[in-house]
Scaffold this motif. Structure first.
Motif, mmCIF file in Angstrom:
data_model
loop_
_atom_site.group_PDB
_atom_site.id
_atom_site.type_symbol
_atom_site.label_atom_id
_atom_site.label_comp_id
_atom_site.label_asym_id
_atom_site.label_seq_id
_atom_site.Cartn_x
_atom_site.Cartn_y
_atom_site.Cartn_z
ATOM 1 N N ARG A 99 58.993 20.256 9.795
ATOM 2 C CA ARG A 99 57.589 20.091 10.198
ATOM 3 C C ARG A 99 57.028 21.316 10.911
ATOM 4 O O ARG A 99 55.854 21.377 11.196
ATOM 5 C CB ARG A 99 57.449 18.867 11.110
ATOM 6 N N GLN A 100 57.867 22.310 11.245
ATOM 7 C CA GLN A 100 57.389 23.464 11.991
ATOM 8 C C GLN A 100 56.225 24.175 11.289
ATOM 9 O O GLN A 100 55.227 24.461 11.938
ATOM 10 C CB GLN A 100 58.531 24.447 12.259
ATOM 11 N N PRO A 101 56.278 24.456 9.969
ATOM 12 C CA PRO A 101 55.119 25.086 9.326
ATOM 13 C C PRO A 101 53.862 24.223 9.422
ATOM 14 O O PRO A 101 52.763 24.758 9.582
ATOM 15 C CB PRO A 101 55.554 25.260 7.874
ATOM 16 N N CYS A 102 54.009 22.924 9.355
ATOM 17 C CA CYS A 102 52.862 22.017 9.469
ATOM 18 C C CYS A 102 52.230 22.133 10.853
ATOM 19 O O CYS A 102 51.012 22.209 10.986
ATOM 20 C CB CYS A 102 53.283 20.578 9.224
ATOM 21 N N VAL A 103 53.059 22.136 11.868
ATOM 22 C CA VAL A 103 52.568 22.234 13.237
ATOM 23 C C VAL A 103 51.896 23.577 13.462
ATOM 24 O O VAL A 103 50.810 23.655 14.037
ATOM 25 C CB VAL A 103 53.719 22.022 14.253
ATOM 26 N N GLU A 104 52.512 24.650 12.976
ATOM 27 C CA GLU A 104 51.927 25.976 13.146
ATOM 28 C C GLU A 104 50.566 26.067 12.470
ATOM 29 O O GLU A 104 49.624 26.618 13.034
ATOM 30 C CB GLU A 104 52.857 27.047 12.594
ATOM 31 N N LEU A 105 50.448 25.539 11.278
ATOM 32 C CA LEU A 105 49.182 25.607 10.567
ATOM 33 C C LEU A 105 48.118 24.779 11.278
ATOM 34 O O LEU A 105 46.998 25.240 11.474
ATOM 35 C CB LEU A 105 49.336 25.130 9.123
ATOM 36 N N ALA A 106 48.473 23.586 11.703
ATOM 37 C CA ALA A 106 47.506 22.690 12.346
ATOM 38 C C ALA A 106 47.074 23.192 13.723
ATOM 39 O O ALA A 106 45.899 23.143 14.070
ATOM 40 C CB ALA A 106 48.102 21.291 12.473
ATOM 41 N N LEU A 107 48.002 23.682 14.503
ATOM 42 C CA LEU A 107 47.694 24.055 15.883
ATOM 43 C C LEU A 107 47.335 25.528 16.062
ATOM 44 O O LEU A 107 46.583 25.867 16.968
ATOM 45 C CB LEU A 107 48.868 23.704 16.799
ATOM 46 N N GLY A 155 46.607 27.726 13.219
ATOM 47 C CA GLY A 155 45.825 28.284 12.126
ATOM 48 C C GLY A 155 46.500 29.472 11.467
ATOM 49 O O GLY A 155 45.846 30.331 10.893
ATOM 50 N N ARG A 156 47.830 29.535 11.549
ATOM 51 C CA ARG A 156 48.576 30.648 10.971
ATOM 52 C C ARG A 156 48.505 30.606 9.455
ATOM 53 O O ARG A 156 48.654 29.551 8.846
ATOM 54 C CB ARG A 156 50.038 30.569 11.417
ATOM 55 N N LEU A 157 48.247 31.746 8.836
ATOM 56 C CA LEU A 157 48.211 31.821 7.376
ATOM 57 C C LEU A 157 49.624 31.769 6.819
ATOM 58 O O LEU A 157 50.568 32.236 7.451
ATOM 59 C CB LEU A 157 47.525 33.105 6.929
ATOM 60 N N MET A 158 49.755 31.188 5.611
ATOM 61 C CA MET A 158 51.051 31.091 4.942
ATOM 62 C C MET A 158 50.932 31.666 3.550
ATOM 63 O O MET A 158 49.876 31.589 2.935
ATOM 64 C CB MET A 158 51.469 29.623 4.787
ATOM 65 N N ASN A 159 52.035 32.196 3.036
ATOM 66 C CA ASN A 159 52.036 32.608 1.636
ATOM 67 C C ASN A 159 52.288 31.372 0.774
ATOM 68 O O ASN A 159 52.574 30.285 1.285
ATOM 69 C CB ASN A 159 53.054 33.724 1.374
ATOM 70 N N ALA A 160 52.159 31.512 -0.529
ATOM 71 C CA ALA A 160 52.251 30.365 -1.430
ATOM 72 C C ALA A 160 53.605 29.664 -1.348
ATOM 73 O O ALA A 160 53.671 28.440 -1.280
ATOM 74 C CB ALA A 160 51.972 30.806 -2.866
ATOM 75 N N ALA A 161 54.683 30.415 -1.348
ATOM 76 C CA ALA A 161 56.017 29.807 -1.311
ATOM 77 C C ALA A 161 56.236 29.049 -0.008
ATOM 78 O O ALA A 161 56.807 27.955 0.002
ATOM 79 C CB ALA A 161 57.087 30.880 -1.484
ATOM 80 N N GLU A 162 55.762 29.606 1.099
ATOM 81 C CA GLU A 162 55.915 28.946 2.392
ATOM 82 C C GLU A 162 55.065 27.674 2.461
ATOM 83 O O GLU A 162 55.474 26.671 3.027
ATOM 84 C CB GLU A 162 55.505 29.916 3.496
ATOM 85 N N ALA A 163 53.884 27.682 1.847
ATOM 86 C CA ALA A 163 53.013 26.511 1.842
ATOM 87 C C ALA A 163 53.565 25.407 0.943
ATOM 88 O O ALA A 163 53.321 24.235 1.173
ATOM 89 C CB ALA A 163 51.609 26.901 1.396
ATOM 90 N N GLN A 203 56.789 24.670 0.496
ATOM 91 C CA GLN A 203 57.986 24.052 1.088
ATOM 92 C C GLN A 203 57.674 22.751 1.823
ATOM 93 O O GLN A 203 58.314 21.742 1.552
ATOM 94 C CB GLN A 203 58.699 25.073 1.991
ATOM 95 N N PRO A 204 56.681 22.671 2.718
ATOM 96 C CA PRO A 204 56.401 21.384 3.376
ATOM 97 C C PRO A 204 55.469 20.487 2.572
ATOM 98 O O PRO A 204 55.142 19.393 2.994
ATOM 99 C CB PRO A 204 55.746 21.788 4.699
ATOM 100 N N GLY A 205 55.005 20.950 1.415
ATOM 101 C CA GLY A 205 54.186 20.102 0.564
ATOM 102 C C GLY A 205 52.686 20.329 0.643
ATOM 103 O O GLY A 205 51.915 19.534 0.127
#
Length: 71
Positions: free
Chosen positions: A5-13, A15-23, A25-27
């Motif tokens: 859930r760490q990428p989800c939390v980072e994005l939600a709280l 606003g960190r950008l992610m590359n396609a492969a990283e996005a 992974q958590p769905g």
């Protein structure tokens, strides 16, 4: 879908950008296509959705800003 859930939390709280492969992974993303194929992939997805029963897309009422539904 991953269980991390760490990428989800980072994005939600944060606003960190992610590359396609990283996005993917958590769905957040379910399919990655080459930029040259984006239009065709979007049309394919739209065609699949258009074949589904319209009842599946109907909503009764309007969405509230809080996420609830107003009858």
């Amino acid at each position: 879908m991953g269980t991390d859930r760490q990428p989800c939390v980072e994005l939600a709280l944060q606003g960190r950008l992610m590359n396609a492969a990283e996005a993917k992974q958590p769905g957040f993303v379910n399919k990655i296509v080459e930029q040259s194929n984006v239009h065709d992939a979007a049309l394919d997805a739209a065609r699949r959705l258009a074949k589904q029963p319209r009842l599946a897309y109907r909503r009764k009422g309007k969405l509230r800003p809080s996420g609830g539904v107003v009858p």
